[in-house]
Structures are given as C-alpha cells and as structure tokens.
Design an enzyme around this catalytic site. Sequence first.
Site, PDB file in Angstrom:
ATOM      1  N   SER A   1       0.825  -1.204   0.000  1.00 31.53           N
ATOM      2  CA  SER A   1       0.000   0.000   0.000  1.00 31.53           C
ATOM      3  C   SER A   1       0.864   1.261   0.000  1.00 31.53           C
ATOM      4  O   SER A   1       1.943   1.304   0.599  1.00 31.53           O
ATOM      5  CB  SER A   1      -0.891   0.009   1.247  1.00 31.53           C
ATOM      6  OG  SER A   1      -1.532   1.255   1.411  1.00 31.53           O
TER       7      SER A   1
ATOM      8  N   TYR B  11      -2.442   5.970  -5.370  1.00 34.36           N
ATOM      9  CA  TYR B  11      -3.601   6.814  -5.596  1.00 34.36           C
ATOM     10  C   TYR B  11      -3.191   7.940  -6.546  1.00 34.36           C
ATOM     11  O   TYR B  11      -2.005   8.268  -6.663  1.00 34.36           O
ATOM     12  CB  TYR B  11      -4.089   7.458  -4.295  1.00 34.36           C
ATOM     13  CG  TYR B  11      -4.508   6.506  -3.202  1.00 34.36           C
ATOM     14  CD1 TYR B  11      -5.799   5.990  -3.155  1.00 34.36           C
ATOM     15  CD2 TYR B  11      -3.618   6.137  -2.189  1.00 34.36           C
ATOM     16  CE1 TYR B  11      -6.197   5.127  -2.134  1.00 34.36           C
ATOM     17  CE2 TYR B  11      -4.006   5.276  -1.175  1.00 34.36           C
ATOM     18  CZ  TYR B  11      -5.288   4.778  -1.150  1.00 34.36           C
ATOM     19  OH  TYR B  11      -5.673   3.926  -0.147  1.00 34.36           O
TER      20      TYR B  11
ATOM     21  N   THR C 276      -5.755   2.580  -7.058  1.00 39.03           N
ATOM     22  CA  THR C 276      -7.024   2.581  -6.336  1.00 39.03           C
ATOM     23  C   THR C 276      -7.815   3.823  -6.724  1.00 39.03           C
ATOM     24  O   THR C 276      -7.329   4.948  -6.600  1.00 39.03           O
ATOM     25  CB  THR C 276      -6.782   2.555  -4.817  1.00 39.03           C
ATOM     26  OG1 THR C 276      -6.127   1.333  -4.479  1.00 39.03           O
ATOM     27  CG2 THR C 276      -8.091   2.643  -4.054  1.00 39.03           C
TER      28      THR C 276
ATOM     29  N   LYS D 170      -8.120  -0.671  -9.406  1.00 38.82           N
ATOM     30  CA  LYS D 170      -8.739  -1.304  -8.221  1.00 38.82           C
ATOM     31  C   LYS D 170      -9.868  -0.427  -7.685  1.00 38.82           C
ATOM     32  O   LYS D 170      -9.686   0.780  -7.483  1.00 38.82           O
ATOM     33  CB  LYS D 170      -7.674  -1.502  -7.141  1.00 38.82           C
ATOM     34  CG  LYS D 170      -8.172  -2.147  -5.858  1.00 38.82           C
ATOM     35  CD  LYS D 170      -7.036  -2.313  -4.857  1.00 38.82           C
ATOM     36  CE  LYS D 170      -7.497  -3.004  -3.582  1.00 38.82           C
ATOM     37  NZ  LYS D 170      -8.419  -2.165  -2.791  1.00 38.82           N
TER      38      LYS D 170
ATOM     39  N   SER E 140     -13.690  -4.418  -6.189  1.00 38.07           N
ATOM     40  CA  SER E 140     -13.403  -4.197  -4.767  1.00 38.07           C
ATOM     41  C   SER E 140     -14.251  -3.053  -4.257  1.00 38.07           C
ATOM     42  O   SER E 140     -14.452  -2.056  -4.962  1.00 38.07           O
ATOM     43  CB  SER E 140     -11.919  -3.856  -4.568  1.00 38.07           C
ATOM     44  OG  SER E 140     -11.650  -3.504  -3.215  1.00 38.07           O
TER      45      SER E 140
ATOM     46  N   HIS F  29     -13.361  -1.829  -1.226  1.00 32.65           N
ATOM     47  CA  HIS F  29     -12.462  -1.410  -0.153  1.00 32.65           C
ATOM     48  C   HIS F  29     -12.775  -2.154   1.145  1.00 32.65           C
ATOM     49  O   HIS F  29     -12.628  -1.615   2.245  1.00 32.65           O
ATOM     50  CB  HIS F  29     -12.545   0.104   0.062  1.00 32.65           C
ATOM     51  CG  HIS F  29     -11.203   0.754   0.227  1.00 32.65           C
ATOM     52  ND1 HIS F  29     -10.503   1.311  -0.813  1.00 32.65           N
ATOM     53  CD2 HIS F  29     -10.411   0.923   1.318  1.00 32.65           C
ATOM     54  CE1 HIS F  29      -9.359   1.809  -0.376  1.00 32.65           C
ATOM     55  NE2 HIS F  29      -9.280   1.583   0.919  1.00 32.65           N
TER      56      HIS F  29
ATOM     57  N   GLY G 131     -14.164  -9.641   1.350  1.00 32.81           N
ATOM     58  CA  GLY G 131     -15.023 -10.671   1.895  1.00 32.81           C
ATOM     59  C   GLY G 131     -14.548 -12.095   1.739  1.00 32.81           C
ATOM     60  O   GLY G 131     -15.198 -13.019   2.233  1.00 32.81           O
TER      61      GLY G 131
END
Length: 387
Positions: free
Chosen positions: A92, A121, A147, A247, A269, A271, A304
Amino acid sequence: LLPTPLYEYLASGTDDEQTLAENESAFKYWYLRPRVMRPVGSISTAVTLFGQKLALPVFISPAGVHALCDEVHGECASARAAQRAGTLFGLSQHATRSIEQVAGACAVAQGRNANLWYQCYILKDRDMTLRLVRRAANAGYRGIFLTVDSVRFGFREADARNGWSALPEPHRLVNYDEEIAIKPQYSESKKSVWLSPEKSVDKTKIYAGDEDAWDQNTEQLFEQNPTWEDVRWLKREACHDLPLIIKGIMTAEDAIEAVKAGADGVMVSNHGGRGLDGALAAIDALPEVVAAVGDKVPVLMDSGVRRGTDVLKALALGASAVGIGKPVFFALAVGGENAVVNLLQILKREVEAAMAICGVESVADAKRSLVTRHPNGGVTRYTRSKL
C-alpha cells in the site's frame, strides 16, 4: 490480543456496516454444483497472472499500516510471507515500511522481486504520484494497482467512538515522509514553479488532523476531481512497461471505461466495506464486470474472501485471482510472518479440497456452470451450525 480501538479500526466498516457484512454473507448465496466421477488426482491451484506464476489464486491485497500488528517488521513480514507461499504481495501507498525496505526484505538472487506489486492513488500532487510509482518500478516491483474508489473515505463510527483520530506513535506513513515537505513543493513537471497552495500538503495533518476518524485525515492528499484521462496519464508516464490494474471497480460501465483508458486489468473491490456503505458485495458485482470486459483483460477481486470455497466461487464467476486483507492483519497480530504463511497455506488446502470435491483439477476448469443461485431465490438465511 489487540486493544479494542485497534481491533475495531481493522475490523470495522463504514456507517451501518451493511456492505462490510454482506461482503462475507453474499458468498453464502452462491452455491457450488459439484461434478463427480472426474479425474482429480493431480490438483493444481497454480495460476499465471501477467506472466507471473503464482502457487495459488490468492494474493495479499494492498492495505496500509501493517506495523500496527507487527511493530518490528510491518509490511516486510507480510511480503516475505507471500513470497514463501509463492504468491503476490501488494504494498500500500499507506505502508509503514518504505518501497525500498520491502523490496530489500524480499530480494531475490536475479531479476525483479517477482511477488511485489505497488498500490497508488492519484494525488493532488501529480509529481509525487509519479515519483512514488517510479520508485516502485526502480525497486523491482512487477505491477501497479491504482485505487480509484477513495476520493473520500466513508465515515467510520467505530474510530470516532474510540478516539482513533491519529496514527499511533511511532508509526509513520514512511513513503509520504520521504516525499512531502511542509512548505509548498517544487513541481518537476513545471520546473521552477511552486505548486499552488491547494496542492501543497501539511504533512502533520495526515497523522492527526481535524477529523474524528484517522483515515479521513489523509483525504487531503487525494485528487478529488479525477477523470479517466488520469489513468492514461499514469500509464503513459510511469507504467508503460508495467501492468496497471484499476482497483475499486464495481460496475460494468466503469470496467469498460478502465479498459478504454489503457488498464491492463481491473479489480472488483469495495475497499473491504470501508468505503461506500450500501454498495453491492464484491462477489455480487463480479459477474457484471466479467461480462463487460470479456476476455480483454484479467479481472481480480477482493472484499469478503475468507474460505477456500469463496475463492473457488469467485474463480467460477470469472475472477483470475482474489485478494485478502483483514485476515492478514489478524494473522500478523497472532504470529507475524509465519502466521501469514500459515494463513495462505490453509487457504491453499481449502481450495484444493473444494476443487477435488467439485471435480475441478485446475483453476482453468472452474467454469461459470460450477456455481448457481439457490432454487428458492437464495433468500434462505445462512446459519452456521453449533458444534
């Protein structure tokens, strides 16, 4: 094991946590259709993703601040665990260990660090955006996650309730520390021109700002007027020789736009339920995204995934591989690097067992016909039996 504020920071979602809960429960409404009397004596969970061979179709999704659960090694522990398990690790931008530190921890004898990808980002400071991605490329990272679902973060009531409004000392978002100056920053792209005040950042506020929940204090960094042209720009300027995965895709329309903008793949996704509450569970958004892009680019997903059967269901619905996030943090807290290796090994064993029972010998054999909705419409509530 973990203090309540830290546990709830890691485990919670936004608002009513509907999406957080449904990310997991939605898997229970997809049912497997096992086929019997098929050869399964040579089960293989291996996949190839952008030319990179993975031992299993499960990878560690990019998620920040691993040092909250492993203060000594942080993201270095998780990255090494992924390497030992033969899979991919996403670092990340909000990591507590630098791009170069993590690459060094996973150094290989020859060539690139094959299991490392970097997540970024689009920042208000475009030069910083490019510098960070280029640092990752120079350090040997094999791909980039961009992202796109975080121009704002959803409100996290648990963090506000617990007073989690600052990143605890001594933890730092080290890649920003190395890039951000408190004074306005020099723009490489405009040479000798200082960035306008709204594009400069008071770096102290990303650690403890005015918001009740800490993650929201980092919002000041992000570009809040993004367009698909930004994807073309990033691909052209920093990712021309690296795969770029978008993403945070949850709709067919955005999947198509991402591919048109030059994405090499898309990642379904939400998040992990930490963004927009009330959005579909990721597994339920996956089919329309797969249908929209066809075989143009690979489709990944996270949010999940907890069991090997979850992995198999996602593969059958068209995912090329799936990511995990929250389980990695809890494994780190329990036993560091070795516990994360164990987590990945457990998932691999579960995937192998599910494949064998379903008559699926390779990941490529997991077709759409392997899953179905319940005949009654899938409205029966799932309740785990009590042992």
